[in-house]
Write a protein that holds these residues in place. Structure first.
Motif, PDB file in Angstrom:
ATOM      1  N   GLY A 159       9.036  17.879  34.242  1.00  0.00           N
ATOM      2  CA  GLY A 159       7.715  17.286  34.372  1.00  0.00           C
ATOM      3  C   GLY A 159       7.632  16.369  35.582  1.00  0.00           C
ATOM      4  N   PRO A 160       6.494  15.692  35.748  1.00  0.00           N
ATOM      5  CA  PRO A 160       6.350  14.754  36.861  1.00  0.00           C
ATOM      6  C   PRO A 160       7.239  13.534  36.678  1.00  0.00           C
ATOM      7  N   LEU A 161       7.488  12.811  37.762  1.00  0.00           N
ATOM      8  CA  LEU A 161       8.315  11.608  37.680  1.00  0.00           C
ATOM      9  C   LEU A 161       7.550  10.503  36.976  1.00  0.00           C
ATOM     10  N   ASP A 162       8.296   9.581  36.425  1.00  0.00           N
ATOM     11  CA  ASP A 162       7.700   8.422  35.767  1.00  0.00           C
ATOM     12  C   ASP A 162       6.997   7.562  36.817  1.00  0.00           C
ATOM     13  N   THR A 163       5.699   7.326  36.653  1.00  0.00           N
ATOM     14  CA  THR A 163       4.971   6.548  37.659  1.00  0.00           C
ATOM     15  C   THR A 163       5.091   5.049  37.423  1.00  0.00           C
TER      16      THR A 163
ATOM     17  N   THR B 168      15.980  16.898  42.279  1.00  0.00           N
ATOM     18  CA  THR B 168      14.989  16.891  41.217  1.00  0.00           C
ATOM     19  C   THR B 168      15.724  16.341  39.993  1.00  0.00           C
ATOM     20  N   PRO B 169      14.987  15.906  38.970  1.00  0.00           N
ATOM     21  CA  PRO B 169      15.683  15.372  37.781  1.00  0.00           C
ATOM     22  C   PRO B 169      16.777  16.321  37.277  1.00  0.00           C
ATOM     23  N   ARG B 170      16.528  17.624  37.434  1.00  0.00           N
ATOM     24  CA  ARG B 170      17.498  18.577  36.901  1.00  0.00           C
ATOM     25  C   ARG B 170      18.753  18.650  37.786  1.00  0.00           C
ATOM     26  N   THR B 171      18.577  18.637  39.108  1.00  0.00           N
ATOM     27  CA  THR B 171      19.765  18.730  39.976  1.00  0.00           C
ATOM     28  C   THR B 171      20.521  17.411  40.008  1.00  0.00           C
ATOM     29  N   LEU B 172      19.868  16.339  39.626  1.00  0.00           N
ATOM     30  CA  LEU B 172      20.550  15.040  39.606  1.00  0.00           C
ATOM     31  C   LEU B 172      21.450  14.902  38.388  1.00  0.00           C
ATOM     32  N   LEU B 173      21.086  15.634  37.320  1.00  0.00           N
ATOM     33  CA  LEU B 173      21.765  15.496  36.032  1.00  0.00           C
ATOM     34  C   LEU B 173      23.297  15.598  36.095  1.00  0.00           C
ATOM     35  N   PRO B 174      23.871  16.547  36.852  1.00  0.00           N
ATOM     36  CA  PRO B 174      25.341  16.654  36.845  1.00  0.00           C
ATOM     37  C   PRO B 174      26.055  15.444  37.434  1.00  0.00           C
ATOM     38  N   TYR B 175      25.344  14.586  38.182  1.00  0.00           N
ATOM     39  CA  TYR B 175      26.016  13.460  38.837  1.00  0.00           C
ATOM     40  C   TYR B 175      26.118  12.274  37.895  1.00  0.00           C
ATOM     41  N   ASN B 176      26.818  12.498  36.784  1.00  0.00           N
ATOM     42  CA  ASN B 176      26.921  11.434  35.798  1.00  0.00           C
ATOM     43  C   ASN B 176      28.334  10.897  35.662  1.00  0.00           C
ATOM     44  N   GLY B 177      29.211  11.309  36.566  1.00  0.00           N
ATOM     45  CA  GLY B 177      30.559  10.763  36.545  1.00  0.00           C
ATOM     46  C   GLY B 177      31.523  11.553  35.682  1.00  0.00           C
ATOM     47  N   GLU B 178      31.038  12.533  34.955  1.00  0.00           N
ATOM     48  CA  GLU B 178      31.957  13.347  34.159  1.00  0.00           C
ATOM     49  C   GLU B 178      32.485  14.497  34.998  1.00  0.00           C
ATOM     50  N   ASN B 179      33.638  15.028  34.613  1.00  0.00           N
ATOM     51  CA  ASN B 179      34.292  16.131  35.325  1.00  0.00           C
ATOM     52  C   ASN B 179      34.539  15.812  36.806  1.00  0.00           C
ATOM     53  N   GLY B 180      34.837  14.562  37.099  1.00  0.00           N
ATOM     54  CA  GLY B 180      35.162  14.184  38.466  1.00  0.00           C
ATOM     55  C   GLY B 180      33.973  14.110  39.399  1.00  0.00           C
ATOM     56  N   MET B 181      32.761  14.187  38.877  1.00  0.00           N
ATOM     57  CA  MET B 181      31.581  14.087  39.733  1.00  0.00           C
ATOM     58  C   MET B 181      31.306  12.622  40.067  1.00  0.00           C
TER      59      MET B 181
ATOM     60  N   VAL C  42      10.180  18.445  40.020  1.00  0.00           N
ATOM     61  CA  VAL C  42      10.411  19.861  40.268  1.00  0.00           C
ATOM     62  C   VAL C  42       9.166  20.469  40.902  1.00  0.00           C
ATOM     63  N   GLY C  43       9.357  21.245  41.946  1.00  0.00           N
ATOM     64  CA  GLY C  43       8.219  21.875  42.606  1.00  0.00           C
ATOM     65  C   GLY C  43       7.741  21.108  43.821  1.00  0.00           C
ATOM     66  N   GLU C  44       8.263  19.907  44.047  1.00  0.00           N
ATOM     67  CA  GLU C  44       7.819  19.120  45.206  1.00  0.00           C
ATOM     68  C   GLU C  44       8.897  19.008  46.266  1.00  0.00           C
ATOM     69  N   GLU C  45       9.967  19.801  46.136  1.00  0.00           N
ATOM     70  CA  GLU C  45      11.101  19.659  47.040  1.00  0.00           C
ATOM     71  C   GLU C  45      10.720  19.905  48.493  1.00  0.00           C
TER      72      GLU C  45
END
Lengths: 180, 578
Positions: free
Chosen positions: A130-134, A63-76, A166-169
């Motif tokens: 919120g919903p994804l950008d359509t 979801t947009p929220r769980t994707l957020l940490p994958y930004n390359g910081e802290n060795g991600m 979020v909510g559609e997983e």
């Protein structure tokens, strides 16, 4: 010269003393040399093996929220999403990672930004829950640009997951079977 | 004198002293050492394939679905490309660089009749088709005669309103001819395993809804079938030489009134001589029909009926042709003998691949069930042999006494060493090797008759594990022994009901031996991709890929099949049972 003569005489006097025994130091040396060579040539070697492969990444649903940490910081690793597909762009870290020109897209849905060719903050979806950008309001030209980007990503990077709101997983099995 | 002078003097004295001990033994030892080194250097040869190619034989995807392993493919069929889907048939007049058609069974026979098309010394060479009768008699069939039979039989069945044709025959030319007749005359072929109990035959006819049967007298329960399966319309007896004179068209009183009975020989002989000489034209031919086969698992269990499309078959044939390295491809100089039932899709696919490669093909009706290779190869010297694991195991057991003799065991050790350590097939023709031939090597494909088409030696054995059918397992040590014993390469395949041909198959050049009860089955073919789905017991993790074996690809009926058995990928990316 004296010395040579002396040695020759010495050797001449020794000839009859040579033995025909198998157990002389010279024979021992030769024998061990022979055994060692035979061993090194004949010893069984296991078939060669290559180092283990990197374990495969498990395809997952973000979801947009769980994707957020994958930004390359802290060795991600660096992930970004384009139209519901999450690409692993870690190999392009210089562009998409922290400090790169496209760093804004890291860990985010980059569809709109890529379509419009803009790296601005306001291209990203603000409401993470919120919903994804359509992308419904985009014109043909922008969609064409986005398809171009997608093709480039498909060539260069792996699809490691999909992005849902979020909510559609739970709603799997529709886009989840895409081939990598 | 200084210190160094003393040292030198001592050194000189000791060296002289040492070599002063030179005697006859020393000479012997020195000769042995030099001889050994010379031998090792002079006989040094490159392995048949690069060892690293065997160290990782399949490629997995970098991303996997949850609950599944990565998808594995052969190194020759990279991810993102289409799997090997067809025979790449180039029609006459087509550009050399154009992509050919996938083709179907008809193209296999057209290729067999046309001969080798590629320019080269063998251009135009055709394979021969032989029938082995007993240990002495070999009958050669003219390819044009077979074409005529295909046409006449196909036309006859179609004229009589046949649609679904059951073939209940031992390995024979007629089996193949009927299969091709069905392909050319728009009929659905149903291949039944031969030599089954009456009720099994009836049940298979019923399930496949056949209206026509091509079979041999004596093995087919005609009365019982007529009584229990009224949908049968047509029956063609394939009568052998000895009983030709009998009137097979006569139907016993009270039975089979509605069945139209004829014999193969009458259909072929009663037609005008120049009828049926040319195959139906390529232009405007109909879509190929499916071929139905029955997969026999354990005794007592019902056979699994599988419908393969023509596409499944050609994909499997292409993959089998591709599985043999270019320099070793089947060709007109090969003699191919299926010593396993042609009702197995694996054997059938290999036979069709041999026909498509213009190799000679021999049929031996006793070979289909024989677990004795000496019988199966009697009277003929095949270069390529399809055998059951049971037959190979028997051969291995029978060769044990010869291997336990002192000289035999040493020679066998040398041969095995060449295979497993140097990775190369021991060369034939050496002094030691010919002694080995005479003492240890089993009499396979050795023949006294002079009619054999070529005197070449056996070079390839293909054998297959059948999933869920309790076939005896071959360990890699047994396979290696058999390679040394027969002097032929062995490919061990994993076959399953829903997959035409094989799922995976060991590499042509893979002679490695591991500590195992059942050898690995090699990487996927170029027509399949394999993955493992988690089961209760076996789950894929970062360390290991294991679970129920799932196969996908153009040679799989329904494109994807779960095999129902657990497997894993070993570290060299070859598939093995868990």
């Amino acid at each position: 010269m004296d010395y040579v003569q002396q040695r020759v005489a010495q050797a001449a006097s020794n000839t009859d003393a040579s033995s025909s025994s198998l157990f002389t130091p010279l024979n021992a040396i030769l024998l061990s040399l022979l055994l060692y060579t035979a061993y090194t040539f004949l010893k069984p070697t296991p078939p060669p093996s290559l180092p283990r492969e990197e374990p495969a990444t498990v395809f997952r649903t973000f979801t947009p929220r769980t994707l957020l940490p994958y930004n390359g910081e802290n060795g991600m690793p660096v992930y970004l999403a384009v139209r519901g597909r999450v690409f692993d762009v870690t190999r392009g870290r210089n562009f998409y990672g922290p400090g790169g020109p496209y760093a804004n897209f890291a860990g985010r849905d980059a569809s709109r930004g890529l379509a419009c060719g803009s790296f601005d903050e306001d291209m990203l979806t603000k409401d993470l829950d919120g919903p994804l950008d359509t992308l419904a309001d985009l014109g043909a030209e922008e969609m064409e640009a986005l398809r171009g980007w997608e093709e480039r990503f498909e060539e260069k990077y792996l699809v490691v997951g999909r992005l849902v709101a979020v909510g559609e997983e739970g709603a799997r099995e529709d886009g989840g079977q895409e081939k990598a | 004198m200084g210190f160094f002078d003393n040292l030198l003097l001592n050194l000189d004295a000791s060296v002289t002293g040492l070599f002063g001990q030179w005697n006859i033994w020393t000479s012997l030892l020195a000769t042995a050492l030099v001889g050994f080194l010379t031998y090792q250097v002079a006989t040094r040869q490159d392995p048949d394939t690069h060892p690293f190619l065997l160290a990782r034989q399949a490629q997995g995807t970098a991303v996997r679905q949850p609950g599944e392993s990565p998808v594995y493919r052969s190194q020759a069929a990279p991810h993102g490309m289409l799997l090997n889907a067809g025979l790449n048939v180039k029609d006459p007049g087509a550009s050399k660089w154009s992509r050919g058609r996938d083709g179907d069974l008809r193209d296999v026979w057209r290729q067999a009749v046309a001969g080798v098309q590629e320019p080269g010394p063998t251009k135009g060479a055709k394979g021969r088709i032989l029938t082995v009768l007993g240990a002495e008699k070999i009958v050669e069939h003219n390819l044009d005669d077979i074409t005529r039979q295909i046409n006449l039989i196909g036309q006859h069945i179609a004229d009589q309103g046949g649609n679904r044709v059951a073939i209940y025959l031992p390995n024979s030319v007629e089996l193949l001819a009927t299969l091709f007749a069905c392909a050319f005359y728009n009929l659905t072929a149903v291949i039944l395993p031969f030599d089954q109990p009456d009720d099994a035959v009836i049940s298979m006819l019923r399930r496949s809804a056949t209206d026509t049967v091509v079979t041999a007298p004596g093995s087919f329960p005609f009365d019982a079938v007529v009584k229990n399966y009224p949908s049968l319309r047509q029956l063609i007896w394939v009568v052998d030489e000895g009983s030709k004179h009998m009137d097979w068209n006569e139907v016993p009183q009270g039975t089979g009134g509605s069945v139209n009975v004829s014999t193969w020989q009458d259909i072929v002989n009663d037609a005008p001589l120049d009828a049926g000489k040319t195959l139906p034209p390529l232009e405007g031919q109909k879509e190929p029909r499916d071929v139905t086969v029955f997969w026999q698992s354990k005794p007592g269990q019902q056979e699994e009926m599988v419908r393969f499309t023509a596409g499944n078959f050609v994909s499997a044939i292409a993959a089998q042709i591709f599985a043999i390295p270019t320099s070793q491809r089947m060709g007109p100089s090969d003699l191919f003998l299926p010593a396993d039932s042609l009702a197995n899709s694996h054997t059938l696919v290999l036979t069709l691949a041999a026909l498509f490669s213009n190799a000679s093909v021999a049929f031996n009706s006793v070979a289909s069930q024989a677990d004795d290779l000496a019988t199966a190869t009697g009277g003929i010297a095949p270069t390529i042999l399809v055998a059951t694991p049971a037959a190979l195991l028997k051969l291995h057991t029978e060769s044990k006494p010869a291997l336990s003799s002192f000289i035999g065991s040493k020679l066998h050790w040398l041969q095995t060493r060449s295979l497993t350590q140097k990775g190369m097939m021991p060369a034939a023709g050496g002094l030691l090797s010919s002694y080995y031939d005479r003492t240890v090597r089993p009499a396979l494909g050795t023949t006294t008759t002079t009619t054999t088409p070529n005197k070449k030696k056996l070079r390839l054995i293909v054998t297959a594990e059948r999933v869920g059918a309790d076939t005896p397992k071959l360990s890699s040590a047994v396979l290696s022994d058999l390679r040394a014993l027969t002097g032929a390469r062995i490919m061990y395949a994993l076959t399953a009901a829903k997959v035409a041909g094989a799922v995976t198959q060991t590499n042509f050049y893979d002679y490695r031996v591991f500590d195992d009860k059942c050898s690995h089955f090699g990487p996927p073919l170029t027509s399949t991709e394999v993955l493992f789905r988690d089961t209760e017991q076996y789950k894929t993790s970062d360390n290991i890929s294991q679970g129920e074996i799932i196969v996908r690809g153009p040679c799989v009926a329904g494109m994807e099949a779960a095999l129902g058995v657990a497997g894993k990928m070993r570290e060299d990316n070859t598939l093995a049972y868990v």
